[in-house]
Design a protein around this motif. Structure first.
Motif, PDB file in Angstrom:
ATOM      1  N   THR A  75       0.830  -1.208   0.000  1.00 49.22           N
ATOM      2  CA  THR A  75       0.000   0.000   0.000  1.00 49.22           C
ATOM      3  C   THR A  75       0.859   1.251   0.000  1.00 49.22           C
ATOM      4  O   THR A  75       0.601   2.201  -0.748  1.00 49.22           O
ATOM      5  CB  THR A  75      -0.937   0.011   1.217  1.00 49.22           C
ATOM      6  OG1 THR A  75      -1.758  -1.169   1.198  1.00 49.22           O
ATOM      7  CG2 THR A  75      -1.827   1.240   1.209  1.00 49.22           C
ATOM      8  N   GLY A  76       1.901   1.269   0.838  1.00 52.22           N
ATOM      9  CA  GLY A  76       2.770   2.434   0.897  1.00 52.22           C
ATOM     10  C   GLY A  76       3.440   2.724  -0.433  1.00 52.22           C
ATOM     11  O   GLY A  76       3.536   3.887  -0.854  1.00 52.22           O
ATOM     12  N   LEU A  77       3.915   1.680  -1.096  1.00 53.93           N
ATOM     13  CA  LEU A  77       4.564   1.875  -2.399  1.00 53.93           C
ATOM     14  C   LEU A  77       3.574   2.391  -3.438  1.00 53.93           C
ATOM     15  O   LEU A  77       3.903   3.290  -4.221  1.00 53.93           O
ATOM     16  CB  LEU A  77       5.175   0.556  -2.881  1.00 53.93           C
ATOM     17  CG  LEU A  77       6.422   0.067  -2.145  1.00 53.93           C
ATOM     18  CD1 LEU A  77       6.810  -1.323  -2.637  1.00 53.93           C
ATOM     19  CD2 LEU A  77       7.585   1.037  -2.335  1.00 53.93           C
ATOM     20  N   ARG A  78       2.373   1.843  -3.440  1.00 59.75           N
ATOM     21  CA  ARG A  78       1.375   2.283  -4.412  1.00 59.75           C
ATOM     22  C   ARG A  78       1.042   3.752  -4.225  1.00 59.75           C
ATOM     23  O   ARG A  78       0.944   4.521  -5.187  1.00 59.75           O
ATOM     24  CB  ARG A  78       0.092   1.452  -4.275  1.00 59.75           C
ATOM     25  CG  ARG A  78       0.233  -0.014  -4.631  1.00 59.75           C
ATOM     26  CD  ARG A  78       0.546  -0.244  -6.076  1.00 59.75           C
ATOM     27  NE  ARG A  78      -0.519   0.120  -6.992  1.00 59.75           N
ATOM     28  CZ  ARG A  78      -0.464  -0.042  -8.305  1.00 59.75           C
ATOM     29  NH1 ARG A  78       0.625  -0.547  -8.856  1.00 59.75           N
ATOM     30  NH2 ARG A  78      -1.461   0.311  -9.076  1.00 59.75           N
ATOM     31  N   ILE A  79       0.864   4.155  -2.961  1.00 64.40           N
ATOM     32  CA  ILE A  79       0.523   5.549  -2.687  1.00 64.40           C
ATOM     33  C   ILE A  79       1.688   6.457  -3.053  1.00 64.40           C
ATOM     34  O   ILE A  79       1.516   7.497  -3.699  1.00 64.40           O
ATOM     35  CB  ILE A  79       0.137   5.727  -1.213  1.00 64.40           C
ATOM     36  CG1 ILE A  79      -1.176   4.977  -0.921  1.00 64.40           C
ATOM     37  CG2 ILE A  79      -0.003   7.208  -0.857  1.00 64.40           C
ATOM     38  CD1 ILE A  79      -1.539   4.917   0.540  1.00 64.40           C
ATOM     39  N   GLY A  80       2.899   6.089  -2.628  1.00 71.11           N
ATOM     40  CA  GLY A  80       4.066   6.914  -2.913  1.00 71.11           C
ATOM     41  C   GLY A  80       4.306   7.107  -4.393  1.00 71.11           C
ATOM     42  O   GLY A  80       4.528   8.239  -4.867  1.00 71.11           O
ATOM     43  N   VAL A  81       4.265   6.025  -5.151  1.00 67.08           N
ATOM     44  CA  VAL A  81       4.508   6.108  -6.593  1.00 67.08           C
ATOM     45  C   VAL A  81       3.373   6.864  -7.288  1.00 67.08           C
ATOM     46  O   VAL A  81       3.608   7.649  -8.214  1.00 67.08           O
ATOM     47  CB  VAL A  81       4.689   4.705  -7.192  1.00 67.08           C
ATOM     48  CG1 VAL A  81       4.688   4.754  -8.719  1.00 67.08           C
ATOM     49  CG2 VAL A  81       5.994   4.091  -6.705  1.00 67.08           C
ATOM     50  N   SER A  82       2.145   6.667  -6.843  1.00 67.00           N
ATOM     51  CA  SER A  82       1.011   7.378  -7.447  1.00 67.00           C
ATOM     52  C   SER A  82       1.136   8.882  -7.247  1.00 67.00           C
ATOM     53  O   SER A  82       0.891   9.669  -8.171  1.00 67.00           O
ATOM     54  CB  SER A  82      -0.305   6.873  -6.843  1.00 67.00           C
ATOM     55  OG  SER A  82      -0.536   5.520  -7.170  1.00 67.00           O
ATOM     56  N   VAL A  83       1.517   9.291  -6.025  1.00 65.30           N
ATOM     57  CA  VAL A  83       1.694  10.718  -5.751  1.00 65.30           C
ATOM     58  C   VAL A  83       2.851  11.285  -6.594  1.00 65.30           C
ATOM     59  O   VAL A  83       2.734  12.367  -7.184  1.00 65.30           O
ATOM     60  CB  VAL A  83       1.953  10.962  -4.249  1.00 65.30           C
ATOM     61  CG1 VAL A  83       2.426  12.396  -4.003  1.00 65.30           C
ATOM     62  CG2 VAL A  83       0.684  10.690  -3.452  1.00 65.30           C
ATOM     63  N   ALA A  84       3.960  10.550  -6.664  1.00 67.22           N
ATOM     64  CA  ALA A  84       5.109  11.011  -7.440  1.00 67.22           C
ATOM     65  C   ALA A  84       4.750  11.163  -8.920  1.00 67.22           C
ATOM     66  O   ALA A  84       5.095  12.170  -9.562  1.00 67.22           O
ATOM     67  CB  ALA A  84       6.279  10.042  -7.278  1.00 67.22           C
TER      68      ALA A  84
ATOM     69  N   GLY B 233       1.767  11.573 -10.148  1.00 64.79           N
ATOM     70  CA  GLY B 233       0.797  12.654 -10.287  1.00 64.79           C
ATOM     71  C   GLY B 233       1.468  14.018 -10.311  1.00 64.79           C
ATOM     72  O   GLY B 233       1.138  14.875 -11.141  1.00 64.79           O
ATOM     73  N   LEU B 234       2.416  14.240  -9.407  1.00 70.00           N
ATOM     74  CA  LEU B 234       3.149  15.501  -9.389  1.00 70.00           C
ATOM     75  C   LEU B 234       3.956  15.693 -10.674  1.00 70.00           C
ATOM     76  O   LEU B 234       3.970  16.775 -11.262  1.00 70.00           O
ATOM     77  CB  LEU B 234       4.089  15.538  -8.182  1.00 70.00           C
ATOM     78  CG  LEU B 234       3.462  15.768  -6.804  1.00 70.00           C
ATOM     79  CD1 LEU B 234       4.499  15.537  -5.709  1.00 70.00           C
ATOM     80  CD2 LEU B 234       2.888  17.177  -6.710  1.00 70.00           C
ATOM     81  N   ALA B 235       4.635  14.617 -11.083  1.00 70.11           N
ATOM     82  CA  ALA B 235       5.470  14.701 -12.288  1.00 70.11           C
ATOM     83  C   ALA B 235       4.625  15.015 -13.517  1.00 70.11           C
ATOM     84  O   ALA B 235       5.019  15.823 -14.373  1.00 70.11           O
ATOM     85  CB  ALA B 235       6.233  13.393 -12.483  1.00 70.11           C
TER      86      ALA B 235
END
Length: 205
Positions: free
Chosen positions: A47-56, A58-60
């Protein structure tokens, strides 16, 4: 340099964007000042990886900036390099539940000897390195491993991952234009995610 860390379990979804905002405020920068967005690429919590990568991602995407993925274990090992010698071994470990850890094996110069993979601890899979010289173990897989990995050459380091080491390794990748594909970048889970049904209630997972 600005960074903000929160070492708590299961808080990514409600806290991550607040931490991102705090870093921009601390640094006195606007989001448009970014050159790239870096993120831990795993292994780690699904879950943590999915959220972190999704946010990254999205910002990019929103800022039209490249994404840089940094291996979680590589960044963790990087924290031990300042106090290790070239003949030493560095083994960062992440708890993978039961008597298993995700780990990689790196020499004291930062070169990878064994790529990230799961290891079963019962038979001390790192004995060959302990017989050769000092081995630095670090990460949240250490507490349950100490008794099994006990050896005169074992060095148990109370260090965990940090956004600082992620950032330092990401900068090296940035200089080489070592970017991820925004469309196809996925975290490295090592193992496939499995949903386990509740034995008490068949309608719960």
């Amino acid at each position: 340099m600005a960074f903000h860390e929160l070492h708590q379990d299961n808080v990514h979804a409600r806290s991550l964007m607040g931490l991102v905002r705090n870093v921009f405020e601390q640094a006195g920068l606007e989001k448009t000042a970014l050159d790239a967005v870096a993120v831990s690429s795993g292994p780690g919590s699904y879950t943590g990886l999915r959220i972190g990568v999704s946010v990254a991602k999205g910002l990019a995407y929103a800022l039209d900036k490249p994404v840089i993925g940094v291996g979680t274990l590589e960044a963790l090992a990087f924290r031990a390099i300042p106090f290790s010698d070239s003949t030493d071994t560095i083994i960062p470990m992440l708890d993978a539940r039961r008597m298993e850890v995700y780990a990689l094996v790196m020499d004291g110069l930062g070169d990878t000897l064994i790529s990230p993979q799961p290891f079963i601890l019962e038979d001390n899979p790192f004995m060959e390195y302990l017989e050769k010289g000092k081995v630095f173990f670090l990460g949240d897989g250490v507490p349950k491993s100490k008794e099994i990995l006990s050896h005169p050459n074992s060095r148990f380091v109370p260090l965990f991952n940090s956004s600082q080491s992620i950032g330092e390794l990401a900068y090296k990748k940035f200089l080489k234009a070592d970017f991820e594909s925004l469309a196809y970048f996925e975290p490295n889970y090592i193992k496939e995610f499995r949903i386990v049904k509740s034995k008490k209630n068949p309608f719960l997972v």
